[in-house]
Design an enzyme around this catalytic site. Structure first.
Site, mmCIF file in Angstrom:
data_model
loop_
_atom_site.group_PDB
_atom_site.id
_atom_site.type_symbol
_atom_site.label_atom_id
_atom_site.label_comp_id
_atom_site.label_asym_id
_atom_site.label_seq_id
_atom_site.Cartn_x
_atom_site.Cartn_y
_atom_site.Cartn_z
ATOM 1 N N GLY A 180 25.549 49.416 51.125
ATOM 2 C CA GLY A 180 24.758 48.197 51.061
ATOM 3 C C GLY A 180 25.580 46.922 51.027
ATOM 4 C CB CYS A 231 48.839 47.959 36.177
ATOM 5 S SG CYS A 231 48.248 46.400 35.474
ATOM 6 C CG ASP A 270 31.030 55.254 53.467
ATOM 7 O OD1 ASP A 270 30.561 54.202 53.013
ATOM 8 O OD2 ASP A 270 30.646 56.398 53.083
ATOM 9 C CB CYS A 317 21.043 58.023 40.056
ATOM 10 S SG CYS A 317 21.342 59.741 39.765
ATOM 11 C CB CYS A 340 44.693 46.252 37.577
ATOM 12 S SG CYS A 340 44.817 47.678 36.479
ATOM 13 C CB CYS A 367 47.498 48.188 32.135
ATOM 14 S SG CYS A 367 46.483 48.963 33.404
HETATM 15 ZN ZN ZN Z 1 46.161 47.075 34.766
#
Ligand code: ZN
Lengths: 167, 371
Positions: B56, B280, B77, B222, B198, B275
């Site tokens: 969508g 990251c 996809d 759902c 992130c 993190c």
């Molecule tokens: Zn992060």
């Protein structure tokens, strides 16, 4: 929500220690051993408690899992194929358990027959990385889903009991 | 195929022209340059954008970028078009059964043949596909280098996480986007590894939809979806993509949308020094070492670092303990989906078996089968 039943279920499933995913080569093998040990304990405990409800196995890399799960409803056994892939992000993200045989039969599923988990499952998983493993996903994800959805699907006539032709 | 009247085929155009004639599909875009909004509109042809998830939001995103004349578009996809998708924009009933990427490419090539479209019908989260995914992202721009931007238009947590780890690992800027399962809120988030938070830096953010959770019925379904919310989010996503690529205006770090109240929270999010994603943390170190431009940036009050001393940390395995309404507010109208404890949480369950060096995986697999 972790109710008393779930808490009891959880107490039968050992926690895991190794934080490794399928891209982590050797460490993943160690994690996979933990997964199997956990599952063996959990399934054995289920059996001992006369509450046996699934079997799982995987490919040798431990990235594809498949097996059966079943629900006893009014003394009849309804059995379903269960499968899931281990994503590269596992165990940071929970496995997406699918019952392909029920795909399209209930709105409580995403594409491919992936079960729709409660709002509580993901937070609970996230808080318990990397201690939760496949056994926990089965117990906290698939178990409650089957308990709610299967009787409903039977009542609606969407699934019906099939006699086993040969045992 | 039945014969159609007035079949107009749009031919390829070598160079974007700003000539205002009714046969020039780029005249109104190039007018942005004449008006001084964008200095360099035709540069859009040099850029490659990957759109992950062509549902969508992703399909509309891809169409907008195609109409804008993006250089190359890479679509990922693994789903097929279904009649159940027809409440959303872009796909048409006759495309049912086709893979989304294939159906999208066909339509998009028709709209603008100048855009180079590459399609991959695959699930990016599996081990094998992830390798390929990262290879494509790092080698598919117009000069075989990394793509200029990744747009996440996926509908699930696992895929977002996979995109996040790929982008952290290969230092790719990306936009996360999402629409809530009740269809009445959404967001976009710009992630520059090391520089902005992130996707793994904190639990997902939720834009308050002003619906009482207790009245929200989830029985029997759902997710709901609305073409309006998805179209709005796609619009935000591409607008900020254009601003980022063509360097005009300001790119919003986090932009939320609450449909029921027409509320649009915005904020900046700094990365979490602790993190969970080590790539990251690595990118954060690199960013910290990089000389910053001297230009004083206007101080933003809403800057919200995700502290490592997790002041909202609740260290319990059980979440029922803290079912309460005072959720963690990150900004007005934006809360964390849930809280995560510090590393050592209560271990009320049995420990996994101590050492498992002495037993092989094969033996365990065999044991499992024998139960
Ligand atoms: Zn992060």
């Amino acid at each position: 929500m972790v109710d008393e039943v779930t808490r009891k279920t959880l107490s039968n499933i050992p926690l895991l220690k190794i934080k490794a995913g399928p891209r982590d080569k050797e460490l993943w093998v160690e994690r996979l051993k933990e997964e199997y040990q956990t599952l063996i304990k959990y399934v054995s405990a289920n059996k001992a408690a006369d509450n046996d409800w699934f079997r799982l196995e995987s490919n040798k890399e431990g990235t594809k899992w498949f097996g059966k799960c079943w629900v006893i409803h009014e003394l009849l056994k309804y059995e379903f194929d269960v499968e899931f892939d281990i994503a590269v992000t596992y165990p940071m993200t929970a496995p997406e358990i699918a019952l392909p045989g029920l795909d399209g039969k209930t709105a409580k599923m995403y594409r491919g027959g992936k079960i729709c988990l409660s709002d509580h499952f993901k937070p609970l998983w996230a808080r318990n990385v990397p201690k939760f493993g496949i056994g926990h996903a089965m117990a906290l994800g698939l178990g409650p889903w089957l308990a709610v959805e299967i009787p409903d699907l039977i009542a609606k006539g969407v699934i019906s009991y099939k006699e086993k032709v040969a045992e | 195929m039945s014969a159609q009247k007035n079949v107009v085929v749009r031919e390829k155009i070598d160079k974007m022209s700003s000539e205002v004639v009714d046969t020039n599909p780029y005249s109104r875009l190039m007018a942005l340059k004449r008006m001084g909004i964008v200095d360099n509109y035709e540069n859009i042809r040099n850029y490659t954008v990957a759109v992950v998830g062509v549902g969508g939001v992703g399909s509309v995103t891809a169409e907008m970028l195609t109409r804008c004349g993006i250089g190359r578009l890479i679509l990922f996809d693994y789903d097929k078009v279904e009649l159940a998708n027809m409440n959303r924009l872009f796909f048409q009933p006759h495309q049912s059964g086709l893979s989304k990427v294939e159906a999208a490419a066909e339509t998009l090539k028709h709209i603008n043949p100048d855009v180079d479209i590459m399609t991959y019908n695959m699930n990016i989260t599996t081990v094998d596909n992830f390798e390929l995914f990262t290879k494509i992202l790092t080698t598919s721009n117009l000069s075989n280098g990394p793509v200029d931007l990744v747009l996440s238009c996926v509908d699930n947590f696992e895929a977002r996480f996979a995109i996040n780890s790929a982008c952290n690992e290969f230092n790719l800027s990306w936009f996360e986007s999402g629409v809530s399962e009740n269809a009445v809120s959404g967001h976009i988030q710009f992630i520059i590894p090391g520089e902005t938070a992130c996707f793994a830096c904190a639990p997902p953010l939720i834009v308050a939809s002003n619906i009482d959770e207790k009245t929200l019925k989830r029985d029997g379904v759902c997710a709901a979806s609305l073409p309006t919310t998805m179209g709005i989010i796609a619009g935000f996503l591409v607008q900020n993509t254009l601003k980022h690529l063509l360097q005009f205006g300001q790119v919003t770090n986090y932009l939320g949308y609450s449909a029921l109240t027409d509320f649009f929270p915005t904020m900046s999010l700094k990365p979490n020094p602790s993190c969970d994603d080590n790539q990251c943390r690595l990118r954060q170190k690199e960013y910290a070492a990089k000389p910053k431009p001297e230009v004083a940036v206007e101080a933003k009050e809403e800057d919200q670092p995700f502290h490592e001393d997790n002041e909202w940390g609740i260290s319990l395995v059980d979440e029922s303990v803290e079912v309460k309404d005072n959720k963690i507010n990150v900004a007005e109208g934006v809360t964390l989906a849930y809280t995560v404890p510090k590393q050592e949480s209560v271990e009320e369950c049995e420990e996994a078996t101590s050492s498992n060096k002495e037993i092989s995986l094969d033996e365990l697999m065999a044991q499992m089968k024998q139960i």
